[in-house]
Design an enzyme around this catalytic site. Structure first.
Site, PDB file in Angstrom:
ATOM      1  N   CYS A  78      41.966  42.052  44.611  1.00 21.34           N
ATOM      2  CA  CYS A  78      42.329  43.151  43.800  1.00 21.34           C
ATOM      3  C   CYS A  78      43.829  43.622  43.984  1.00 21.34           C
ATOM      4  O   CYS A  78      44.178  43.692  44.841  1.00 21.34           O
ATOM      5  CB  CYS A  78      41.560  44.511  44.314  1.00 21.34           C
ATOM      6  SG  CYS A  78      41.879  46.184  43.651  1.00 21.34           S
ATOM      7  N   CYS A  81      44.200  47.048  46.016  1.00 24.44           N
ATOM      8  CA  CYS A  81      44.062  47.140  47.586  1.00 24.44           C
ATOM      9  C   CYS A  81      44.281  45.901  48.295  1.00 24.44           C
ATOM     10  O   CYS A  81      43.976  46.017  49.355  1.00 24.44           O
ATOM     11  CB  CYS A  81      42.971  48.018  47.915  1.00 24.44           C
ATOM     12  SG  CYS A  81      41.317  47.118  47.621  1.00 24.44           S
ATOM     13  N   CYS A 127      36.600  47.551  41.834  1.00 24.42           N
ATOM     14  CA  CYS A 127      36.907  47.214  43.219  1.00 24.42           C
ATOM     15  C   CYS A 127      35.924  48.102  43.977  1.00 24.42           C
ATOM     16  O   CYS A 127      35.843  49.495  44.017  1.00 24.42           O
ATOM     17  CB  CYS A 127      38.213  47.335  43.619  1.00 24.42           C
ATOM     18  SG  CYS A 127      38.636  47.010  45.370  1.00 24.42           S
ATOM     19  N   CYS A 130      38.763  50.316  46.615  1.00 24.45           N
ATOM     20  CA  CYS A 130      39.532  51.274  46.088  1.00 24.45           C
ATOM     21  C   CYS A 130      39.091  51.901  44.634  1.00 24.45           C
ATOM     22  O   CYS A 130      39.618  52.609  44.350  1.00 24.45           O
ATOM     23  CB  CYS A 130      41.107  50.816  45.928  1.00 24.45           C
ATOM     24  SG  CYS A 130      41.242  49.632  44.434  1.00 24.45           S
ATOM     25  N   CYS A 150      34.274  39.524  32.962  1.00 25.72           N
ATOM     26  CA  CYS A 150      35.249  39.176  32.125  1.00 25.72           C
ATOM     27  C   CYS A 150      36.441  40.285  32.868  1.00 25.72           C
ATOM     28  O   CYS A 150      36.317  41.375  32.621  1.00 25.72           O
ATOM     29  CB  CYS A 150      35.088  39.711  30.769  1.00 25.72           C
ATOM     30  SG  CYS A 150      36.040  39.206  29.539  1.00 25.72           S
TER      31      CYS A 150
END
Length: 161
Positions: A78, A81, A127, A130, A150
């Site tokens: 991510c 984070c 995510c 976060c 996607c």
């Protein structure tokens, strides 16, 4: 024309600007999340393009992310984070212009219903640590899951193995 091809074409057409954002930010995932930041903190750490996708649920233009063509072994983290989200082992070429995966790492993403795209109901993914918007999940992927995550490349950071 397959659903995947149609969705890629429609998405590319709608993304006439570098990043399209939803009108209502209410479609973003709501916490609590392990990592939280103020809007000012997010803006200070992300580029405008990253902020548009991660914090405003925007979509990058198809075929603009170098991660779409990334084929090395490693993990996709991510951008918000640094949580590992996807393994290169589950990445595949969906032909849509966005990095695609058939499965996330365990407990890495959350999902919710997204009704922001015309009359269509989609599954948004974010995510789990976060809450940053990543992309959408469709049921037209390869085996073994049949799913296609996607994902906006700008929402990811690749860490080679």
């Amino acid at each position: 024309m397959s659903r995947r091809s149609l969705m890629g074409a429609v998405g590319a057409a709608l993304a006439a600007t570098p990043f399209s954002t939803r009108h209502a930010q209410a479609a973003l995932a709501e916490g609590p999340f392990e990592i939280t930041r103020t809007e000012a903190e997010w803006r200070a750490m992300l580029s405008d393009a990253e902020y548009a996708v991660l914090r405003e649920a925007g979509t990058e233009r198809a075929y603009t992310s170098p991660l779409n063509d990334e084929t090395r072994d490693g993990l996709f983290h991510c951008r918000g984070c640094d949580l590992p989200l996807y393994s290169s082992e589950t990445k595949f070429d969906s032909g849509t212009g966005w990095p695609s995966f058939y499965e996330a790492l365990p407990d890495a993403i959350g999902t919710m219903e997204d009704r922001s795209f015309l009359l269509m109901v989609r599954t948004e993914c974010h995510c789990a640590r976060c809450g940053s918007h990543l992309g959408h999940i469709f049921e037209d992927g390869p085996e073994p899951t049949g799913m296609r995550h996607c994902i906006n490349g700008v929402a990811l950071r690749f860490q080679p193995a």
